[in-house]
Motif scaffolding. Structure first.
Motif, PDB file in Angstrom:
ATOM      1  N   GLY A  88       0.928  -1.040  -0.101  1.00 59.43           N
ATOM      2  CA  GLY A  88       0.259  -0.196   0.040  1.00 59.43           C
ATOM      3  C   GLY A  88       0.839   0.939  -0.243  1.00 59.43           C
ATOM      4  N   PHE A  89       0.424   2.676  -0.375  1.00 62.93           N
ATOM      5  CA  PHE A  89       0.821   3.620  -0.367  1.00 62.93           C
ATOM      6  C   PHE A  89       1.937   4.064   1.182  1.00 62.93           C
ATOM      7  CE2 PHE A  89       1.829   8.306   0.429  1.00 62.93           C
ATOM      8  CZ  PHE A  89       2.848   8.746  -0.927  1.00 62.93           C
ATOM      9  N   ILE A  90       1.481   3.151   2.081  1.00 61.88           N
ATOM     10  CA  ILE A  90       2.367   3.053   3.376  1.00 61.88           C
ATOM     11  C   ILE A  90       2.463   1.485   3.763  1.00 61.88           C
ATOM     12  CG2 ILE A  90       3.706   4.225   5.531  1.00 61.88           C
ATOM     13  CD1 ILE A  90       2.341   6.868   4.588  1.00 61.88           C
ATOM     14  N   GLY A  91       3.107   1.022   3.299  1.00 64.20           N
ATOM     15  CA  GLY A  91       3.154  -0.227   4.100  1.00 64.20           C
ATOM     16  C   GLY A  91       4.031  -1.126   3.809  1.00 64.20           C
ATOM     17  N   GLU A  92       4.547  -2.451   4.153  1.00 65.14           N
ATOM     18  CA  GLU A  92       4.596  -4.000   4.446  1.00 65.14           C
ATOM     19  C   GLU A  92       4.987  -4.865   4.022  1.00 65.14           C
ATOM     20  OE1 GLU A  92       7.146  -6.839   7.915  1.00 65.14           O
ATOM     21  OE2 GLU A  92       5.426  -5.377   8.124  1.00 65.14           O
ATOM     22  N   LEU A  93       5.957  -5.484   2.419  1.00 62.11           N
ATOM     23  CA  LEU A  93       6.393  -6.253   2.209  1.00 62.11           C
ATOM     24  C   LEU A  93       7.022  -7.558   2.999  1.00 62.11           C
ATOM     25  CD1 LEU A  93       6.331  -5.452  -1.364  1.00 62.11           C
ATOM     26  CD2 LEU A  93       3.913  -6.393  -0.312  1.00 62.11           C
ATOM     27  N   ARG A  94       6.022  -8.781   3.589  1.00 56.36           N
ATOM     28  CA  ARG A  94       7.579  -9.528   4.534  1.00 56.36           C
ATOM     29  C   ARG A  94       7.095 -11.290   3.320  1.00 56.36           C
ATOM     30  NH1 ARG A  94       7.780 -10.299  10.634  1.00 56.36           N
ATOM     31  NH2 ARG A  94       7.640  -8.671  10.235  1.00 56.36           N
ATOM     32  N   PHE A  95       8.561 -11.716   3.763  1.00 55.74           N
ATOM     33  CA  PHE A  95       8.335 -13.123   2.902  1.00 55.74           C
ATOM     34  C   PHE A  95       9.211 -14.372   4.220  1.00 55.74           C
ATOM     35  CE2 PHE A  95       8.477 -10.330  -0.353  1.00 55.74           C
ATOM     36  CZ  PHE A  95       7.670 -11.133  -1.114  1.00 55.74           C
ATOM     37  N   THR A  96       8.376 -14.822   4.540  1.00 54.13           N
ATOM     38  CA  THR A  96       9.349 -15.696   5.233  1.00 54.13           C
ATOM     39  C   THR A  96       9.083 -17.185   5.425  1.00 54.13           C
ATOM     40  OG1 THR A  96       7.701 -14.385   6.639  1.00 54.13           O
ATOM     41  CG2 THR A  96       8.367 -17.072   7.893  1.00 54.13           C
ATOM     42  N   PHE A  97      10.009 -17.863   5.920  1.00 52.55           N
ATOM     43  CA  PHE A  97      10.773 -19.071   4.820  1.00 52.55           C
ATOM     44  C   PHE A  97      10.887 -20.509   5.622  1.00 52.55           C
ATOM     45  CE2 PHE A  97      13.303 -15.130   3.605  1.00 52.55           C
ATOM     46  CZ  PHE A  97      13.144 -15.175   2.604  1.00 52.55           C
ATOM     47  N   ALA A  98      10.492 -21.412   5.235  1.00 54.33           N
ATOM     48  CA  ALA A  98       9.880 -22.930   5.936  1.00 54.33           C
ATOM     49  C   ALA A  98      11.520 -22.424   6.403  1.00 54.33           C
ATOM     50  CB  ALA A  98       9.587 -23.662   5.322  1.00 54.33           C
ATOM     51  N   ASP A  99      12.527 -22.660   5.674  1.00 55.79           N
ATOM     52  CA  ASP A  99      13.683 -23.145   6.116  1.00 55.79           C
ATOM     53  C   ASP A  99      14.485 -22.118   6.509  1.00 55.79           C
ATOM     54  OD1 ASP A  99      13.588 -25.899   6.580  1.00 55.79           O
ATOM     55  OD2 ASP A  99      13.863 -25.879   4.110  1.00 55.79           O
ATOM     56  N   LEU A 100      15.289 -22.198   7.211  1.00 53.76           N
ATOM     57  CA  LEU A 100      16.581 -20.832   7.544  1.00 53.76           C
ATOM     58  C   LEU A 100      16.871 -20.364   6.647  1.00 53.76           C
ATOM     59  CD1 LEU A 100      17.260 -21.203  11.526  1.00 53.76           C
ATOM     60  CD2 LEU A 100      16.027 -19.288  10.503  1.00 53.76           C
ATOM     61  N   THR A 101      17.534 -19.340   5.995  1.00 57.64           N
ATOM     62  CA  THR A 101      18.565 -19.288   5.262  1.00 57.64           C
ATOM     63  C   THR A 101      19.237 -18.025   5.839  1.00 57.64           C
ATOM     64  OG1 THR A 101      18.722 -18.079   2.704  1.00 57.64           O
ATOM     65  CG2 THR A 101      17.162 -17.239   4.274  1.00 57.64           C
ATOM     66  N   ALA A 102      20.497 -17.805   4.741  1.00 59.43           N
ATOM     67  CA  ALA A 102      21.698 -17.113   5.328  1.00 59.43           C
ATOM     68  C   ALA A 102      21.572 -15.996   4.525  1.00 59.43           C
ATOM     69  CB  ALA A 102      22.944 -17.586   4.966  1.00 59.43           C
ATOM     70  N   GLY A 103      20.978 -15.971   3.299  1.00 56.87           N
ATOM     71  CA  GLY A 103      20.464 -14.540   2.795  1.00 56.87           C
ATOM     72  C   GLY A 103      19.732 -14.962   2.508  1.00 56.87           C
ATOM     73  N   ALA A 104      18.840 -12.879   1.388  1.00 53.37           N
ATOM     74  CA  ALA A 104      18.397 -13.085   1.040  1.00 53.37           C
ATOM     75  C   ALA A 104      17.490 -11.906   0.766  1.00 53.37           C
ATOM     76  CB  ALA A 104      16.481 -13.629   1.669  1.00 53.37           C
TER      77      ALA A 104
END
Length: 207
Positions: A88-104
């Motif tokens: 949205g105009f002021i908002g958040e996009l988040r991505f959650t991983f089933a397995d922990l990762t060292a970079g995204a």
């Protein structure tokens, strides 16, 4: 005595916090998995929505997967010939991983003008939803450009990232990249042992 000292040193090293870095190069992520949003078409959702195996999207109420147009003020336009994720105009996009990762990370941009120079806050979260790294940055592109932006990612020296978020004014992103697990030393040892057995078997057949 020496073994005790070495063991204590290794234990102390293991307790040190992971080294982190903000990167603008997707090549800094180990063998990254890339996720685009071409399979969506204007899907308004705050999630949760699985966008790839093991990767779940959540966002604010105005979020959209498969957005096809975004006016970004002095950062130009997005949506000419591709689909992407948009907040949205002021908002958040988040991505959650089933397995922990060292970079995204992801290829990103945001709305900008003389009144709203604020850019993007990129944050990595560990387990229990705690922030382990956070960076604030602005992206400056051609006012008359199309689909311009910058890759922004966070790397760690251990796999402890559970999710990554991008917050700001009309954030847009595409080509989400997630580092795949680095093989453990034990995996290499097993591989070498297996190759050794194959070589021994081959020699026996030849003799």
């Amino acid at each position: 005595m020496k073994l005790t000292f070495i063991a204590a040193a290794l234990a102390s090293f293991a307790m040190l916090p992971a080294h982190a870095a903000l990167t603008n190069d997707v090549a800094d992520l180990y063998n990254p998995l890339s996720v685009d949003f071409e399979s969506y078409d204007g899907f308004l959702t705050s999630g949760p929505e699985m966008v790839a195996p093991g990767i779940t999207f959540t966002g604010d109420d105005g979020s959209q997967l498969g957005a096809n147009i975004a006016v970004l003020g002095t950062n130009g336009l997005w949506g000419v010939g591709n689909f992407f994720a948009a907040s949205g105009f002021i908002g958040e996009l988040r991505f959650t991983f089933a397995d922990l990762t060292a970079g995204a990370g992801a290829f990103v941009s945001h709305y900008a003008d003389d009144v709203l120079p604020f850019g993007i806050v990129v944050s990595a979260y560990g387990d229990n939803n705690q922030i382990i790294e956070s960076y604030t940055l602005s992206i400056d592109t051609d006012e008359f450009g199309y689909n311009e932006g910058q890759f922004v990612g966070i790397t760690r020296d251990i796999a402890d990232i559970r999710s990554i978020s991008f917050k700001g004014n009309a954030v847009v992103l595409d080509n989400l990249a997630v580092a795949t697990p680095v093989p453990e030393p034990e995996t290499y040892a097993l591989l070498l042992a297996g190759l050794g057995l194959i070589c021994m078997a081959a020699r026996r057949r030849m003799s």
